[in-house]
Design a protein around this motif. Structure first.
Motif, PDB file in Angstrom:
ATOM      1  N   THR A 118       0.847  -1.200   0.000  1.00 46.35           N
ATOM      2  CA  THR A 118       0.000   0.000   0.000  1.00 46.35           C
ATOM      3  C   THR A 118       0.879   1.245   0.000  1.00 46.35           C
ATOM      4  O   THR A 118       2.007   1.224   0.504  1.00 46.35           O
ATOM      5  N   PRO A 119       0.377   2.361  -0.535  1.00 43.35           N
ATOM      6  CA  PRO A 119       1.161   3.602  -0.497  1.00 43.35           C
ATOM      7  C   PRO A 119       1.492   4.047   0.925  1.00 43.35           C
ATOM      8  O   PRO A 119       2.593   4.554   1.173  1.00 43.35           O
ATOM      9  N   PHE A 120       0.573   3.842   1.877  1.00 41.65           N
ATOM     10  CA  PHE A 120       0.865   4.248   3.251  1.00 41.65           C
ATOM     11  C   PHE A 120       1.977   3.386   3.840  1.00 41.65           C
ATOM     12  O   PHE A 120       2.850   3.868   4.562  1.00 41.65           O
ATOM     13  N   GLY A 121       1.940   2.076   3.528  1.00 37.51           N
ATOM     14  CA  GLY A 121       3.024   1.220   3.993  1.00 37.51           C
ATOM     15  C   GLY A 121       4.361   1.637   3.410  1.00 37.51           C
ATOM     16  O   GLY A 121       5.389   1.617   4.103  1.00 37.51           O
ATOM     17  N   ALA A 122       4.368   2.045   2.141  1.00 37.18           N
ATOM     18  CA  ALA A 122       5.613   2.511   1.521  1.00 37.18           C
ATOM     19  C   ALA A 122       6.103   3.787   2.189  1.00 37.18           C
ATOM     20  O   ALA A 122       7.308   3.955   2.415  1.00 37.18           O
ATOM     21  N   MET A 123       5.162   4.691   2.524  1.00 39.78           N
ATOM     22  CA  MET A 123       5.563   5.936   3.186  1.00 39.78           C
ATOM     23  C   MET A 123       6.132   5.651   4.572  1.00 39.78           C
ATOM     24  O   MET A 123       7.138   6.244   4.984  1.00 39.78           O
ATOM     25  N   ALA A 124       5.506   4.738   5.309  1.00 44.91           N
ATOM     26  CA  ALA A 124       6.018   4.375   6.623  1.00 44.91           C
ATOM     27  C   ALA A 124       7.404   3.745   6.519  1.00 44.91           C
ATOM     28  O   ALA A 124       8.285   4.002   7.351  1.00 44.91           O
ATOM     29  N   ALA A 125       7.601   2.917   5.489  1.00 46.12           N
ATOM     30  CA  ALA A 125       8.906   2.290   5.302  1.00 46.12           C
ATOM     31  C   ALA A 125       9.974   3.337   5.017  1.00 46.12           C
ATOM     32  O   ALA A 125      11.079   3.283   5.565  1.00 46.12           O
ATOM     33  N   VAL A 126       9.663   4.317   4.138  1.00 46.34           N
ATOM     34  CA  VAL A 126      10.624   5.364   3.810  1.00 46.34           C
ATOM     35  C   VAL A 126      10.997   6.143   5.061  1.00 46.34           C
ATOM     36  O   VAL A 126      12.191   6.416   5.319  1.00 46.34           O
ATOM     37  N   PHE A 127       9.997   6.504   5.869  1.00 43.96           N
ATOM     38  CA  PHE A 127      10.278   7.309   7.061  1.00 43.96           C
ATOM     39  C   PHE A 127      11.101   6.512   8.077  1.00 43.96           C
ATOM     40  O   PHE A 127      12.014   7.049   8.711  1.00 43.96           O
ATOM     41  N   HIS A 128      10.803   5.227   8.223  1.00 42.80           N
ATOM     42  CA  HIS A 128      11.562   4.451   9.206  1.00 42.80           C
ATOM     43  C   HIS A 128      12.985   4.166   8.730  1.00 42.80           C
ATOM     44  O   HIS A 128      13.887   4.003   9.555  1.00 42.80           O
ATOM     45  N   ILE A 129      13.184   4.099   7.419  1.00 43.42           N
ATOM     46  CA  ILE A 129      14.566   3.965   6.918  1.00 43.42           C
ATOM     47  C   ILE A 129      15.400   5.155   7.376  1.00 43.42           C
ATOM     48  O   ILE A 129      16.541   5.002   7.837  1.00 43.42           O
ATOM     49  N   LEU A 130      14.841   6.355   7.269  1.00 44.41           N
ATOM     50  CA  LEU A 130      15.546   7.555   7.729  1.00 44.41           C
ATOM     51  C   LEU A 130      15.777   7.519   9.233  1.00 44.41           C
ATOM     52  O   LEU A 130      16.891   7.789   9.720  1.00 44.41           O
TER      53      LEU A 130
ATOM     54  N   LEU B  12       8.035  11.855  21.312  1.00 47.19           N
ATOM     55  CA  LEU B  12       8.919  13.002  21.138  1.00 47.19           C
ATOM     56  C   LEU B  12      10.263  12.630  20.504  1.00 47.19           C
ATOM     57  O   LEU B  12      11.157  13.469  20.419  1.00 47.19           O
ATOM     58  N   LEU B  13      10.381  11.369  20.038  1.00 44.24           N
ATOM     59  CA  LEU B  13      11.558  10.942  19.287  1.00 44.24           C
ATOM     60  C   LEU B  13      11.094  10.318  17.966  1.00 44.24           C
ATOM     61  O   LEU B  13       9.974   9.795  17.873  1.00 44.24           O
ATOM     62  N   ASN B  14      11.950  10.397  16.961  1.00 44.45           N
ATOM     63  CA  ASN B  14      11.485  10.041  15.613  1.00 44.45           C
ATOM     64  C   ASN B  14      11.039   8.595  15.475  1.00 44.45           C
ATOM     65  O   ASN B  14      10.172   8.270  14.667  1.00 44.45           O
ATOM     66  N   GLY B  15      11.633   7.684  16.251  1.00 38.59           N
ATOM     67  CA  GLY B  15      11.227   6.293  16.162  1.00 38.59           C
ATOM     68  C   GLY B  15       9.780   6.067  16.541  1.00 38.59           C
ATOM     69  O   GLY B  15       9.144   5.121  16.052  1.00 38.59           O
ATOM     70  N   PHE B  16       9.229   6.938  17.405  1.00 44.37           N
ATOM     71  CA  PHE B  16       7.829   6.794  17.814  1.00 44.37           C
ATOM     72  C   PHE B  16       6.897   7.000  16.622  1.00 44.37           C
ATOM     73  O   PHE B  16       5.918   6.269  16.449  1.00 44.37           O
ATOM     74  N   ILE B  17       7.184   7.982  15.773  1.00 45.37           N
ATOM     75  CA  ILE B  17       6.292   8.297  14.659  1.00 45.37           C
ATOM     76  C   ILE B  17       6.222   7.120  13.692  1.00 45.37           C
ATOM     77  O   ILE B  17       5.128   6.675  13.308  1.00 45.37           O
ATOM     78  N   SER B  18       7.365   6.613  13.295  1.00 47.56           N
ATOM     79  CA  SER B  18       7.349   5.522  12.316  1.00 47.56           C
ATOM     80  C   SER B  18       6.830   4.224  12.919  1.00 47.56           C
ATOM     81  O   SER B  18       6.222   3.406  12.215  1.00 47.56           O
ATOM     82  N   LYS B  19       7.015   4.030  14.249  1.00 54.85           N
ATOM     83  CA  LYS B  19       6.445   2.838  14.877  1.00 54.85           C
ATOM     84  C   LYS B  19       4.925   2.909  14.882  1.00 54.85           C
ATOM     85  O   LYS B  19       4.234   1.903  14.624  1.00 54.85           O
ATOM     86  N   GLU B  20       4.386   4.093  15.150  1.00 50.83           N
ATOM     87  CA  GLU B  20       2.928   4.250  15.122  1.00 50.83           C
ATOM     88  C   GLU B  20       2.388   3.993  13.714  1.00 50.83           C
ATOM     89  O   GLU B  20       1.335   3.376  13.549  1.00 50.83           O
ATOM     90  N   MET B  21       3.102   4.476  12.727  1.00 51.00           N
ATOM     91  CA  MET B  21       2.682   4.237  11.342  1.00 51.00           C
ATOM     92  C   MET B  21       2.705   2.753  11.018  1.00 51.00           C
ATOM     93  O   MET B  21       1.823   2.228  10.317  1.00 51.00           O
ATOM     94  N   MET B  22       3.718   2.035  11.516  1.00 52.72           N
ATOM     95  CA  MET B  22       3.804   0.597  11.277  1.00 52.72           C
ATOM     96  C   MET B  22       2.611  -0.117  11.908  1.00 52.72           C
ATOM     97  O   MET B  22       1.973  -0.990  11.282  1.00 52.72           O
ATOM     98  N   LEU B  23       2.280   0.236  13.152  1.00 52.54           N
ATOM     99  CA  LEU B  23       1.159  -0.420  13.828  1.00 52.54           C
ATOM    100  C   LEU B  23      -0.166  -0.087  13.146  1.00 52.54           C
ATOM    101  O   LEU B  23      -1.062  -0.932  13.046  1.00 52.54           O
TER     102      LEU B  23
ATOM    103  N   THR C  52      -5.958   6.352  19.181  1.00 54.41           N
ATOM    104  CA  THR C  52      -6.181   5.365  18.122  1.00 54.41           C
ATOM    105  C   THR C  52      -5.801   3.980  18.613  1.00 54.41           C
ATOM    106  O   THR C  52      -5.056   3.834  19.603  1.00 54.41           O
ATOM    107  N   PRO C  53      -6.287   2.917  17.963  1.00 52.01           N
ATOM    108  CA  PRO C  53      -5.858   1.561  18.332  1.00 52.01           C
ATOM    109  C   PRO C  53      -4.339   1.389  18.252  1.00 52.01           C
ATOM    110  O   PRO C  53      -3.754   0.680  19.078  1.00 52.01           O
ATOM    111  N   ALA C  54      -3.732   2.047  17.291  1.00 48.67           N
ATOM    112  CA  ALA C  54      -2.278   1.936  17.172  1.00 48.67           C
ATOM    113  C   ALA C  54      -1.584   2.510  18.398  1.00 48.67           C
ATOM    114  O   ALA C  54      -0.586   1.963  18.884  1.00 48.67           O
TER     115      ALA C  54
END
Length: 976
Positions: free
Chosen positions: A318-330, A384-395, A503-505
């Motif tokens: 999915t496009p959202f999964g691709a966006m989450a992957a790109v952000f977590h790579i960074l 408040l750290l970048n890993g939180f954002i991409s983890k939420e997107m993954m969930l 949210t559930p995530a």
């Protein structure tokens, strides 16, 4: 800056550290830093175009017929990865400057690092998939050098071998997948392939291509079940681990999955294979990481887990999964590089990475503690750290992904993975820095100099800034996401934000953090259960598998490769016969297209003689001298056959080669017994005879069919016949082919001929300087010798014949361009004339009259031929292009001069030198102890028959080597 230069700079700069280290470590460091900085600046120069959504292209045709062109392109996805490679590369180079000890070869390290960096940049900027494969394999080779940099450590060598084996095998699989992909798309350019997603997904070859490509990606990015190599690569120096785990090698597989997302994603096979592998890797890697006591081992398995998370996101399709992957790579690149650097700082300061010997370092190493805590909490997914954002997107993506028909399966597994990730992150912080200070540290803990902690501090900037204000990265992340999903797909509408409500995530994330703290509190009891529980060890399985493969290979080799040439030949001939029979009986049939030439009585008689001689050779092959005679007869009949079929050049060459070969073989027979022993029984001889008859019959049948068939394409002979005079200035097509049309082949052949003669000479030197020399000198004679080794008749005959033969050789040389002859035949003829002098008067007598060394004659021949070819460059023509013209020199008639004569002269000299050097070598080996050196051309010379008078007035017997006094002296010399 050109894309070619951006890729080339690291490779070109890799030469400098090894040189600059002579000027000092600081100079070596600055040279490496500036090389990477130059490439980074060149990349940054394209940032405005990339941010506008443009694609930068660079094309250079190389082998377009094979689809292999040097094509590069830079889009947002390539820009992001190249930026990570070069940007984090700058920090790693700085960190390594202060991490490596003075015992480490910094120049070698930086050279390997730049080679690796260049290969990675080449991967992410390649447009041609064949060129991408070259860079892909270069990363495996250069990472092997980096992982095994500490060669004195067995674990370093083993980790390097394991990484090379696993990633190399995956690379082989990926080569097959990429070739299939290119065949489906009809192009090997990625820019073309990415526009044909629908065609590729509908192709029946889609699934094989997908599986093979994913094997390459999974092995490179350490996905289950190929995850085991990455933790063992931690034996490398910490700067290598930080670079490999954050921005380079393990991200190569992720990059390729993202790059090929538009053409491979969107199918059930993609989702099932990629998502399942990612989820399994995420959970298994996290679970193992919790129970690792070594800091780098924990971080290595955490990398495996985080790579699984990104792989899962790409697998959702999915496009959202691709966006989450790109952000977590960074995000992963920033906090993971910092964590490895802090692990290196702890090891550097405390001299240990074992968490059971650490703890309580927060006050002793406050700067390191702050960096590790921020990076570790980001990895755990704390707000408040970048890993939180991409983890939420993954969930969030996991909650909307269905796998195997079960809606909540993915969410549950992803939640478990997040929980275990929080647990190992908390353990890293707690068991290293928290708790009471200890008194038994291996060394006194302290924060290092700024050169070690400044690079990870810089990495904390994006960790904090993107955690607090993720919207700053949203435009770039969506730009890269657009490059991943392709221009035809719609970008996700979701935004990067710190708060999306309850949210559930968010609930799963909170539960994961609490579960991680709970596991941390009971980690030690769980570790005891973990150690006691039986479980498969990937390394043990890998070692057992490699051991089994090696054992099977040895067994197969010992059975097949046992040195029995007859077995090799029998298997090969039988296999060829089987393949030929299969082709014959399954083919479309054959009908003759030509009439057979009439068989004349003379031709039939010659054929019968050839057959009888060949059959006789097989029957009496143990008598070496008889075999040599029969070989001469066979060679003579072949020469007659060449001449019968209007090939006088071949006939001349064959006769000359036969004479020289027989002479050299006669010298070689001097060292062998007269008869060869029987080495095989009757049964084996019967088997070999039947196979030989079948092979010979099949070859004869094949030749018969070919000669009576019409060729499907026009013969190249027509071209040679039409252009021999116009292009090469000669009527002798064979000679023009040798010195012009195929002159480069001939040039290579005379080089090989010279090398063969030099090898014979070198072997002779080795034998004569070793223990074999005594055996050669003292060997006896099997039969009585003649009274005179150098008879008068032969000496006189060869002296009379030599000028005649030399004149014939010159004649053959001069006429070769228009009539049968040439430098090769002339060289053999002249060599025969010189060989006759050696045979008549002996090696020593002839060698004393030799003015030029045969090594030099060979070299002169190659040099003359090469210079003749190079001369064509000065008039803008290709190497070895001939030129010719006509001149008139009174009183001679007008005649032709061609530059090919110079090349032919080189061939002539090389042939003469090679033959004579081989003869000289055999002659030196042929000497025996007690053999007198002849000072005269013949043993019995009437001019030296005067008798000496003794004091009593009696006459002595004629002098000669057969005199009893000479024999007594000879015997005395042998005894002494």
């Amino acid at each position: 800056m050109s894309l070619f230069l951006i890729v080339a700079l690291p490779f070109l700069g890799a030469v400098l550290p090894g040189l600059m280290i002579q000027a000092g470590r600081r100079t070596c460091f600055l040279t490496t830093l500036l090389t990477t900085a130059a490439a980074a600046i060149g990349l940054a120069s394209h940032a405005p175009a990339i941010l506008r959504g443009e694609t930068v292209m660079a094309r250079l045709p190389w082998l377009p017929e094979l689809g292999l062109d040097v094509n590069l392109f830079l889009d947002p996805l390539g820009f992001m990865f190249a930026g990570l490679i070069l940007g984090i590369g700058l920090l790693i180079i700085t960190y390594a400057r202060y991490y490596l000890s003075r015992d480490d070869n910094m120049g070698e390290f930086y050279s390997y690092l730049l080679l690796f960096q260049g290969a990675m940049v080449g991967i992410v900027l390649s447009d041609n998939i064949l060129m991408l494969l070259v860079f892909w394999e270069l990363t495996s080779l250069s990472s092997f050098l980096l992982i095994g940099f500490w060669k004195h450590l067995p674990e370093g060598r083993q980790g390097a071998r394991m990484a090379l084996t696993v990633t190399g095998m995956g690379g082989l699989a990926m080569i097959g997948g990429m070739l299939i992909l290119g065949q489906i798309a009809g192009s090997y350019d990625l820019s073309v392939i990415l526009t044909k997603g629908e065609m590729i997904r509908q192709s029946p070859l889609y699934l094989p291509a997908l599986i093979l490509i994913l094997l390459g990606c999974f092995t490179k990015s350490a996905q289950f079940p190929f995850h085991f190599w990455l933790p063992h690569a931690m034996a490398a120096p910490t700067p290598v681990s930080a670079y490999l785990h954050s921005a380079t090698m393990v991200k190569a597989g992720l990059f390729l999955m993202a790059r090929l997302w538009p053409v491979l994603a969107g199918t059930e096979a993609w989702t099932v294979i990629v998502s399942s592998a990612g989820l399994a890797t995420m959970v298994i890697g996290a679970l193992i990481a919790i129970f690792k006591n070594d800091l780098k081992a924990l971080l290595a398995f955490s990398t495996v887990s985080q790579l699984g998370l990104i792989t899962f996101l790409l697998g959702t399709g999915t496009p959202f999964g691709a966006m989450a992957a790109v952000f977590h790579i960074l995000n992963h690149a920033s906090f993971k590089a910092a964590l490895f650097m802090t692990a290196g700082i702890v090891d550097h300061a405390v001299h240990s990475r074992d968490m059971t010997r650490l703890g309580g370092l927060r006050r002793l190493m406050p700067i390191t503690f702050a960096i590790a805590t921020l990076a570790g909490l980001s990895m755990a997914g704390i707000p408040l750290l970048n890993g939180f954002i991409s983890k939420e997107m993954m969930l969030e993506e996991a909650l909307h992904t269905t796998l195997f028909g079960t809606p909540l399966l993915v969410a549950v597994v992803a939640g478990i993975g997040a929980l275990l990730s929080a647990a190992y992150s908390f353990r890293l912080i707690a068991h290293t820095f928290l708790g009471p200070e200890r008194t038994d540290y291996p060394a006194h803990p302290h924060d290092p100099e700024p050169g070690l902690w400044l690079p990870p501090i810089l990495l904390m900037i994006p960790v904090i800034v993107l955690g607090v204000a993720p919207f700053l990265a949203e435009p770039f992340v969506k730009l890269v996401t657009g490059a991943v999903i392709g221009p035809g797909a719609q970008l996700p509408k979701e935004h990067l934000a710190l708060w999306h409500g309850l949210t559930p995530a968010l609930g799963i994330s909170a539960a994961a953090v609490l579960g991680g703290l709970l596991i941390l509190s009971v980690q030690r009891p769980l570790a005891r259960l973990w150690d006691a529980a039986p479980r498969p060890e990937a390394k043990a399985i890998f070692d057992a598998l490699i051991g089994a493969i090696v054992a099977a290979a040895r067994l197969l080799t010992s059975r097949l490769h046992d040195g029995a040439f007859t077995r090799y030949a029998a298997i090969m001939v039988a296999a060829v016969l089987a393949a030929g029979l299969h082709a014959w009986f399954t083919g479309s049939g054959w009908t003759p297209g030509r009439e057979m030439l009439p068989v004349t009585p003379a031709a039939l008689a010659a054929w019968a003689m050839l057959v009888v001689a060949s059959a006789s050779l097989v029957v009496i092959h143990r008598n070496r001298l008889a075999v040599l005679v029969l070989m001469g007869i066979i060679g003579l009949m072949v020469s007659v056959g060449f001449n019968y079929f209007s090939a006088p050049d071949l006939a001349l060459t064959q006769i000359s080669v036969e004479v020289v070969t027989i002479i050299l073989l006669l010298l070689a027979l001097n060292f062998l017994p007269n008869r060869s022993p029987a080495e095989s029984g009757a049964a084996r001889r019967l088997r070999d005879g039947l196979i030989a008859l079948a092979g010979g019959g099949a070859a004869a049948a094949l030749i018969y069919v070919i000669l009576l068939s019409d060729f499907p394409a026009a013969s190249i002979s027509d071209y040679h016949l039409a252009n021999s005079y116009k292009g090469g200035g000669g009527d002798n097509v064979v000679n023009v082919i040798l010195v012009d049309f195929r002159g480069f082949d001939t040039f290579g052949e005379i080089i090989v001929l010279g090398i063969a003669a030099l090898v014979i000479y070198a072997l002779t030197e080795t034998l004569l300087s070793g223990p074999v020399r005594a055996r050669l000198l003292n060997r006896g004679y099997e039969e009585d010798r003649a009274g005179d080794a150098h008879p008068l008749m032969m000496v006189v005959l060869t002296r009379v014949m030599m000028p005649i033969i030399l004149m014939v050789g010159v004649y053959i040389f001069m006429r070769g361009h228009n009539e049968p002859g040439g430098g090769f035949v002339a060289g053999l003829v002249v060599a025969i004339a010189v060989v006759m002098q050696y045979m008549a008067s002996g090696f020593e007598w002839a060698a004393k009259r030799q003015r030029y060394p045969y090594h030099g004659i060979i070299g002169a021949g190659v040099l003359v031929a090469g210079l003749t070819g190079i001369g064509a460059w000065f008039v803008g023509a290709p190497f070895l292009t001939s030129a010719f013209g006509y001149v008139t020199l009174p009183p001679l008639e007008k005649f032709e001069l061609a530059t090919a004569m110079g090349f032919d002269l080189g061939v002539f000299l090389a042939v003469v030198g090679a033959v004579m050097l081989s003869l000289e070598s055999f002659s030196r080996l042929g000497r025996r102890a007690g053999t007198e050196v002849n000072d005269h051309p013949m043993d019995i010379d009437p001019s030296r028959s005067a008798r000496r008078t003794d004091p009593m007035g009696q006459l002595d017997a004629p002098a000669g080597p057969g005199h009893s006094a000479d024999r007594a002296a000879s015997n005395q010399a042998e005894e002494s």
